[in-house]
Every structure is written in C-alpha cells, then in structure tokens.
Design a protein around this motif. Structure first.
Motif, PDB file in Angstrom:
ATOM      1  N   VAL A  58       0.931  -0.927   0.220  1.00  0.00           N
ATOM      2  CA  VAL A  58      -0.085   0.343   0.072  1.00  0.00           C
ATOM      3  C   VAL A  58       0.563   1.630   0.148  1.00  0.00           C
ATOM      4  O   VAL A  58       2.444   1.088   0.015  1.00  0.00           O
ATOM      5  CB  VAL A  58      -0.826   0.357   1.424  1.00  0.00           C
ATOM      6  CG1 VAL A  58      -1.207  -0.929   1.525  1.00  0.00           C
ATOM      7  CG2 VAL A  58      -0.537  -0.337   2.479  1.00  0.00           C
ATOM      8  N   MET A  59       0.295   2.421  -0.350  1.00  0.00           N
ATOM      9  CA  MET A  59       1.453   3.893  -0.147  1.00  0.00           C
ATOM     10  C   MET A  59       0.839   4.320   1.211  1.00  0.00           C
ATOM     11  O   MET A  59      -0.401   3.740   2.033  1.00  0.00           O
ATOM     12  CB  MET A  59       0.812   4.638  -1.190  1.00  0.00           C
ATOM     13  CG  MET A  59       1.614   4.076  -2.305  1.00  0.00           C
ATOM     14  SD  MET A  59       1.251   5.118  -4.231  1.00  0.00           S
ATOM     15  CE  MET A  59       0.243   6.401  -3.543  1.00  0.00           C
ATOM     16  N   VAL A  79      -1.226   9.575   6.069  1.00  0.00           N
ATOM     17  CA  VAL A  79      -1.625   9.179   4.519  1.00  0.00           C
ATOM     18  C   VAL A  79      -1.710   7.800   4.082  1.00  0.00           C
ATOM     19  O   VAL A  79      -0.735   7.292   3.597  1.00  0.00           O
ATOM     20  CB  VAL A  79      -1.413  10.459   3.545  1.00  0.00           C
ATOM     21  CG1 VAL A  79      -2.564  10.144   2.145  1.00  0.00           C
ATOM     22  CG2 VAL A  79      -2.292  11.696   4.427  1.00  0.00           C
ATOM     23  N   ILE A  80      -2.769   7.162   3.879  1.00  0.00           N
ATOM     24  CA  ILE A  80      -2.212   5.645   3.571  1.00  0.00           C
ATOM     25  C   ILE A  80      -4.032   5.630   2.190  1.00  0.00           C
ATOM     26  O   ILE A  80      -5.010   6.099   2.142  1.00  0.00           O
ATOM     27  CB  ILE A  80      -3.272   4.816   4.477  1.00  0.00           C
ATOM     28  CG1 ILE A  80      -2.377   4.565   5.713  1.00  0.00           C
ATOM     29  CG2 ILE A  80      -2.975   2.579   3.636  1.00  0.00           C
ATOM     30  CD1 ILE A  80      -3.659   4.108   6.897  1.00  0.00           C
ATOM     31  N   ILE A 111       0.987  -2.715  -9.202  1.00  0.00           N
ATOM     32  CA  ILE A 111       0.020  -1.318  -9.027  1.00  0.00           C
ATOM     33  C   ILE A 111      -0.220  -0.185  -8.153  1.00  0.00           C
ATOM     34  O   ILE A 111       0.859   0.875  -8.527  1.00  0.00           O
ATOM     35  CB  ILE A 111      -1.523  -1.554  -9.498  1.00  0.00           C
ATOM     36  CG1 ILE A 111      -1.575  -2.256 -10.938  1.00  0.00           C
ATOM     37  CG2 ILE A 111      -2.137  -0.040  -9.865  1.00  0.00           C
ATOM     38  CD1 ILE A 111      -2.788  -2.242 -10.583  1.00  0.00           C
ATOM     39  N   MET A 112       0.630  -0.738  -6.753  1.00  0.00           N
ATOM     40  CA  MET A 112       0.371   0.622  -5.347  1.00  0.00           C
ATOM     41  C   MET A 112       2.310   0.933  -5.521  1.00  0.00           C
ATOM     42  O   MET A 112       2.860   1.964  -5.945  1.00  0.00           O
ATOM     43  CB  MET A 112       0.469  -0.203  -4.426  1.00  0.00           C
ATOM     44  CG  MET A 112      -1.189  -0.388  -4.460  1.00  0.00           C
ATOM     45  SD  MET A 112      -2.235   1.014  -4.531  1.00  0.00           S
ATOM     46  CE  MET A 112      -1.513   2.157  -3.394  1.00  0.00           C
ATOM     47  N   ASN A 113       2.826  -0.551  -5.858  1.00  0.00           N
ATOM     48  CA  ASN A 113       4.136   0.144  -6.325  1.00  0.00           C
ATOM     49  C   ASN A 113       4.534   0.969  -7.134  1.00  0.00           C
ATOM     50  O   ASN A 113       5.236   1.878  -7.016  1.00  0.00           O
ATOM     51  CB  ASN A 113       5.201  -1.319  -5.806  1.00  0.00           C
ATOM     52  CG  ASN A 113       6.524  -1.029  -6.081  1.00  0.00           C
ATOM     53  OD1 ASN A 113       6.707  -0.329  -5.357  1.00  0.00           O
ATOM     54  ND2 ASN A 113       7.343  -1.719  -6.158  1.00  0.00           N
ATOM     55  N   CYS A 114       4.152   0.815  -8.303  1.00  0.00           N
ATOM     56  CA  CYS A 114       4.117   1.731  -9.461  1.00  0.00           C
ATOM     57  C   CYS A 114       3.630   2.634  -9.369  1.00  0.00           C
ATOM     58  O   CYS A 114       4.191   3.938  -9.983  1.00  0.00           O
ATOM     59  CB  CYS A 114       3.543   0.673 -11.351  1.00  0.00           C
ATOM     60  SG  CYS A 114       4.915  -0.494 -10.944  1.00  0.00           S
TER      61      CYS A 114
END
Length: 157
Positions: A58-59, A79-80, A111-114
């Motif tokens: 996740v970010m 902020v998640i 996708i989250m990492n990208c």
C-alpha cells in the motif's frame, strides 16, 4: 487453570483513501489485517507475511509500504492509499492494456508500487524501474509486461 488474559486494545484513527476510520487495535496488529478485517479493504493481499513478495503493498505518505510489516498503530496520522483508493489511474489501465498480470493475486501490490514510483519520479530510468519492481514477486508471469505498462504511462504514444 488461569484464563487467557485479554489483549489490550487501543483506539486509533486511520486515514485510508481520504476517509477516516476509528478502530480499536491491539498493539501487535498488522496494518494489513486492519485494512482487510476491520475496514473491509481486501485489495492488499496476504502473501509471504515477511515482506518479501509485495502482495500487500500500500502507499503510506506516498511511499510503498508492505503492510504485513507495519503495525496498524504506526499508521496513525499517516495518509494511507490502497488499491481501492486509486480511481482510474493511468497505471491501472496500462496493466490491462499490456496484459501485465496473469492470476492477479500480486497485481494490486505491483500497481501500488508502480503508482508510488511514478509519483516519486514521473520519468524514471530503466534501472530505477527494475530496482523498484524487484521489491515485488510475481510467480505467474514475466516482468516484461509490467515494465511495458510503466513505460507506456511515462511515454504515452
């Protein structure tokens, strides 16, 4: 025989996908488990549960974080963003267009990492792309399609 002591719960407020959630968590509860079981966001997947596979990425404050390695209480005042919080981002469409997934289990983490990479550096070098992708594992398909997906967002035709 003594009964098992109750684990203490702590109230926290989490900001996930621009929405506030008040929850009670145990001190040892993982962010991954809170997202999945107490908030109902199941996009981050449990995989290795030791930070190797990246399925749970996740970010957190715009940085990719493996939610199986972060305690929920550490996410307080952060902020998640989860895969559910990305709404029609170009990288999502690029994954579909370039067939950058097979079974799909690892896809939300990739996708989250990208997305985090693209927010960190809108024009990353090939080496930087490879370096960032090395933090996630896909057992079904090659990484060439994922690299193509990222590059199509960086340099749209």
């Amino acid at each position: 025989m003594n009964p098992k002591p109750k684990k203490q719960k702590y109230p926290i407020e989490l900001l996930v996908n621009n929405q506030r959630y008040d929850r009670e968590v145990e001190a040892t509860e993982l962010l991954l488990d809170v997202l999945r079981h107490k908030i109902g966001l199941t996009g981050a997947k449990p995989g290795c549960l030791n930070g190797d596979c990246g399925a749970c990425t996740v970010m957190v404050d715009k940085r990719p974080i493996k939610s199986c390695l972060m305690l929920a209480i550490e996410a307080k005042e952060k902020v998640i963003t989860t895969i559910e919080g990305l709404h029609h981002k170009p990288i999502q469409e690029a994954f579909v267009t370039h067939f950058a997934f097979q079974c799909g289990y690892c896809t939300p983490g990739f996708i989250m990492n990208c997305q985090a990479l693209l927010e960190d550096d809108p024009n990353p070098s090939d080496d930087k792309i490879k370096s960032w992708l090395s933090s996630n594992i896909c057992r079904c398909t090659g990484y060439a399609e994922i690299e193509k997906a990222i590059k199509s967002v960086i340099h749209p035709d």
